[in-house]
Each structure stands twice: as structure tokens, then as C-alpha cells.
Design an enzyme around this catalytic site. Sequence first.
Site, PDB file in Angstrom:
ATOM      1  N   ASP A  79       0.783  -1.228   0.000  1.00 38.28           N
ATOM      2  CA  ASP A  79       0.000   0.000   0.000  1.00 38.28           C
ATOM      3  C   ASP A  79       0.821   1.288   0.000  1.00 38.28           C
ATOM      4  O   ASP A  79       0.307   2.342  -0.355  1.00 38.28           O
ATOM      5  CB  ASP A  79      -0.953  -0.002   1.198  1.00 38.28           C
ATOM      6  CG  ASP A  79      -1.992  -1.105   1.098  1.00 38.28           C
ATOM      7  OD1 ASP A  79      -2.576  -1.244   0.019  1.00 38.28           O
ATOM      8  OD2 ASP A  79      -2.201  -1.837   2.075  1.00 38.28           O
TER       9      ASP A  79
ATOM     10  N   TYR B 276      -9.887  -1.563   3.516  1.00 36.54           N
ATOM     11  CA  TYR B 276      -9.216  -1.494   4.814  1.00 36.54           C
ATOM     12  C   TYR B 276      -8.943  -0.059   5.236  1.00 36.54           C
ATOM     13  O   TYR B 276      -8.689   0.816   4.399  1.00 36.54           O
ATOM     14  CB  TYR B 276      -7.892  -2.264   4.782  1.00 36.54           C
ATOM     15  CG  TYR B 276      -7.954  -3.612   5.468  1.00 36.54           C
ATOM     16  CD1 TYR B 276      -8.014  -3.704   6.854  1.00 36.54           C
ATOM     17  CD2 TYR B 276      -7.964  -4.794   4.742  1.00 36.54           C
ATOM     18  CE1 TYR B 276      -8.079  -4.933   7.482  1.00 36.54           C
ATOM     19  CE2 TYR B 276      -8.026  -6.028   5.365  1.00 36.54           C
ATOM     20  CZ  TYR B 276      -8.087  -6.091   6.746  1.00 36.54           C
ATOM     21  OH  TYR B 276      -8.155  -7.305   7.381  1.00 36.54           O
TER      22      TYR B 276
END
Length: 684
Positions: free
Chosen positions: A308, A392
Site C-alpha cells: 500500500d 481497509y
Amino acid sequence: MAVESDTKVDHPLDPLHPDEIDAAGDLLRDADDFTDGARIVKIVLNEPPKDALAEYENDGTEIEREAFAVIRDSPERKTYEVVVSLEKEEITSVEHVEGAQPSIAIEEFIECEQTVKAHEEWQAALEDRGVDNTGRAMVDPWSVGYDFIPEHIDRDRRLAHGLTYVRPSADDGDEGYAKPVTGLHVYVDLDEMSVVEVVDNGPPDEENPLPPEEMAYREEDIDLRDDIKPYDVVQPDGPSFEVDGHKVEWQNWEFRVGWTQREGLVLHNVGYNDDGEFRKILHRASMAEMSVPYGTPDQNDRFKNAMDAGEYNIGRMAKSLEKRCDCLGYMHYFDAVMNTMDGDVNVLPNAVCMHEEDYGLLWERSDWRTESAESRRNRRLVVSFIAAVGNYDYGFYWYFYQDGSVQVQVRLTGIDNVSAAPKNKDVKGYSELVAPQLKAPIHQHFFNFRLDFDIDGADNNVYEVENETVPTGPQGFSPHADPSGDTPNPGGNAFYADERQLESEQEAQRLINPLEGRYWKVTNPNKTNRLDNEVGYRIEAYENVKAAQQEDSSVMRRSGFVNNHLWVTPHDEEEMFPAGDYPNQAEGPEGLPVWTEADRDLDNEDLVVWYTLGKNHVTRPEDWPVLPVQMANVKFTPDNFFDRSEALDVPPEHAINEGHTIPSRDEFDDETPQSVDGTAGDDD
């Protein structure tokens, strides 16, 4: 175009100001080096090297402000690194980075979704599944990795892998993660912004292609508890910290708050004021990379491995924290100044929240003979930001304590990544059912923190310390506890803390071992405390997990930093990211596994510690529809850094007795404690 003369730059490490990004953006847009279709992935401060910063700190030598930019020239399918002199108002270097794919930008996310939704083959696949209103669908662009790109698609193309979900309505406020369109995959060329291929593996259950239930977690959708009373954090005299620009002082702590699009929050010049002397501990600290590998062999999920930071720029995913429940009490916010792909300024207000919070008992001592009792409350300073990466949400927290310790905590929350499951079929093992016909795969989260320690100076050592037992008998073996000879251990109870220096990069690739009490210690061999011990800080693992992927897996090849919890390298300005500068679509290996092949010397050197913090996630129904926070931690505690306890001088704070009355919430309405930046302290 020029930077305004009144721009306030307090320190060479201050992030770029909006007018500096404006100036850099103007220069980049006007440059003849790129086509009109070139896109500016990021503009950040070109951070000065450590030797230049040392000269600045020692004698005030000025450092020229520079911006560093990454350009994706989409028509040319090329990536460039550019340095811009903000003082000279000119581009000073342009370098083509062969084969590099920059991280995917937010604008590309949006355009990718629009491109997929306009594609007829994708629309037909939804209609085949009974979705007659494609406006209800949403598309999440995932990075494609390397191994899981279909063989007939050119890997040199800039790609995204689109996954589809169906919302209850076409309202943009509705979430669609409860209804994944499992089996439908769309590959998109982000340079052309065109669909390359639609792959339809078919739904897992032809009769029930979508899970039956919607998700509900918002306040208006839930019958909330009515037996909880207000809990207010009130600091009528304000906070104990002081802020000057990006410089923070709290208790004896001092540091600077920085920001990059890739890492999010960065801390610079972290140190401690010890009897009037500023003692440096960390030169630079940040979360440098993530890897989230999923553990199912299912063809529709096995490709998932989000990095990420390097693939998405987690700083660009950060959320504004104003008027939310992320912080309580008296808060100070820092904005994050970034750029759009057009080179314009993009300011995220309140990206970083700072506040104090009570953390229970700091120390206690009661003497039954004298009937004396002393205790102190533990207050800590919290510096945090939260990023939403697709389903998330990640919270990153740096805690500073009154005893001289520092803790890093990651909080995982948001929504599990899910797929549709066949009706009446057990999916246990690689996945768990979280709702009817909805499964969430087992997965892991790894966060690698780059920690440039400067313990009272740049030249440091690293040691591994763990318990060592001594054989029972008249003769033992204890070289560190008794270097003059063997120590007898007739009772069989003796053990000691065995300490060995990690002298090379290969030797310093280590896993945690809580059963033996293992920790690591960074010391300065050139400075001792009053007991003639090297000053240092421990790296104390709380919980962690070993990577579960095979050595020949794509995960290990592309994000090999997950293979060890500890790595140590000599400081190198070019070595900033543990999976390499451009992990997006990279085959690997890059970064730490490659650098450390040189097995460089670590004795009395300027060292960088890389700590990989892992979290195992075996999913469960209680994770759905929203995941209660799961935490992962590591702590850095002083070890001979001070001469005695740093918690001695903390003044006592006492609780209000049950019978004592305190003002009601209404009585504070006219004099609500204000946060440092002027927003109401109890808005959250």
C-alpha cells in the site's frame, strides 16, 4: 511561478508549502522534456542528505530548497524522476527510469472505474448475474503484481486489475463490499485508460451469484446502545505540548513532523532534552512499506498482495481527522500538502492529529512498614494519521512516554476483503464465512518501519540479547555474567542475558523469539553513562508473526522484507524503501534482500534499522460488517541511555472522588476548550 518571498520555512526538513508545489507544478507543466499527456504522480521535498543537515545544525550553512517529482509520460509510456530548484526556479535534473511503474494515483483510480463501467463486456457480465442497473456497481482497481498478469498481456503496460462490487443503490454513499462480483476480472491500461481484457471465471454459485445480505454499520442503520454516558476529556488549561511550525516539544521530547505522499507521517530529529542537553535518538522514522498477502489458492483471490505504500502512496489515502472520533481532548492538527496529477496543490486538512492521553499507571510504590504510598499516572503524547485503502482502514500511531520510551502501533480496521461463496458449502481452511455466502480469506499484514537511529551520534552498533541458561552443577558456563571463569549453578536456576553484536548485514537478519526473551539493542560505543555502559535503546517486540509464504512465491520475491523482522544496513541516502523505489508491477527481488547481499560491515557505523511488524488475520463473523480494531506494536525503550529513571519527576495526578461534582457538559458550552489550531476540542 516563483515561490513567494514570505514563505515560512523554519527548517530544511519542513514539507513543501503550497506555493512551492505551485511553483514546481508550473515548471513541470511547461517543461519541454515531456509530452502534453504527461502526469505528475508526486511532488515532494527533495530531502537534504545527512551531511548537509549536520552542517546546517552546526554552523547554519544554508540548504537550497528543492522539490523531487515523479512524472509518468503516458503517451510515451516512460517514467521520469525530476529535481526542481525552488530558489533558482528551474529544473536541474531529469532522469528516465527504465521499466519503472510509479504508484497508482487517486485520479487513476477514479478514471479506471469510469473506464470499466463504460465497457460493454463488463456490463454484459453483470447482466448475466442479474444486475440490471450497472450504476449500482463499483470497481476497485488493484495493483496487478507481476506473476498474475495474464501471459498474453504485455507486462510493460501500466496496468490495474479491476474488481467489481454491487451496491444496494446507485447512491455514491452506499458501500458495495457485501456483494462482491466474484469471478469477474478487468485489466485496464492506465496510460491509455482503456480496457485490455475482461476475464470472467463465472460466479461460484450459478443460482446465487451474489451473497444475499447487505451490510449495515452506519449510525442511522443500527439500534445504538442507550446505556452509555458521555465521557469528556477536558483540559481547561490547554495541552502540555508546544508547537512551532513543524517542531514539537512535549515534556522532554523534541521532534519535527514531516509528511510524504508515499509514507504519510514522517518524524525527523527525534530527541530528548536531558538536563539542558538535546540528545538525538532517531534522525528519521517512518512506515516505509506494507505488504498484505492473502493465503488462499482460489483463482479469484490468490493474486491479492497489496503493497500500500509503494503501489498506492498511503499518504495520498490519508483521511482528514477533523470532527471524527479518531482523537479526544485537546488536539493539534497538521495539514498534509500534496499535489494532483495535473501538478496543482492538494491540501488535506487535519491529516495528522496530535494529543495527550492518560495511559493508566506509570509507577507505584507502597511501603507497609512506613505506610507511605506514591504513584504516578502515565500520560503519553500521541501523533497519528489514518489511511483508507479500499476496504481497509489503517491507523498509524506514534506514542511518546514520560519514561523516555517510544511506541509504534498500527491499528487495523475497516472492512474485510471478501469473495462470494457457494451456498451450503464449507469454506474453512483458506477462508472463513463471515456472513451467508460471503467468505473472507486468511491473510497477513506486514508493515516495515525504516528507523535511522542516531543514538547520541551517528556511529552506532546493534546487539541481540536473549536468555541463556546455565547447566546445573558445580561448574557452569557464563562468559558474560562472569568473564573471569565458570560460575557454578548447583540449584539449576541460573540464567543470564546473552548479548552478541550483529556485525554484518547477513548476521543482522533476524526473527523475534519471545520464548527466549529476545530483543535488540542499538548503542553508541563511543559514549557511556555514569555506570560506564554504552548508551542505547532497546527494540522490544510485542507480538509479531512469521511470513507464511513459500520462498519461491511472488510475495517473497516482490516484498522480501517480510522474511525477517529485523534488518540492519549502513546508512545510504539511496536506500529508502525496503521493496525498492518502484514495486508496482516489479518482478523482484529489490530493496533489502538485494542490498544486504553485500554483507556490509555494521560495526561503529551510521546504521539504519528496518523493523517488520506483522499481524496474522484469520477472519471470523465478528469481523463483519466492520472490523473492530486489531493492533500490532513495537516499542523502543532506553537502555543505559539515562543514569536513572526518567519517570521520577512526573508530578502526581489524582482522580476526582465519586462524591465530587464536576461541571456538566452544558456548562462547558460557552468556554469549550479549544484545540491549538482553533477547532473545538470536544467536536470529536
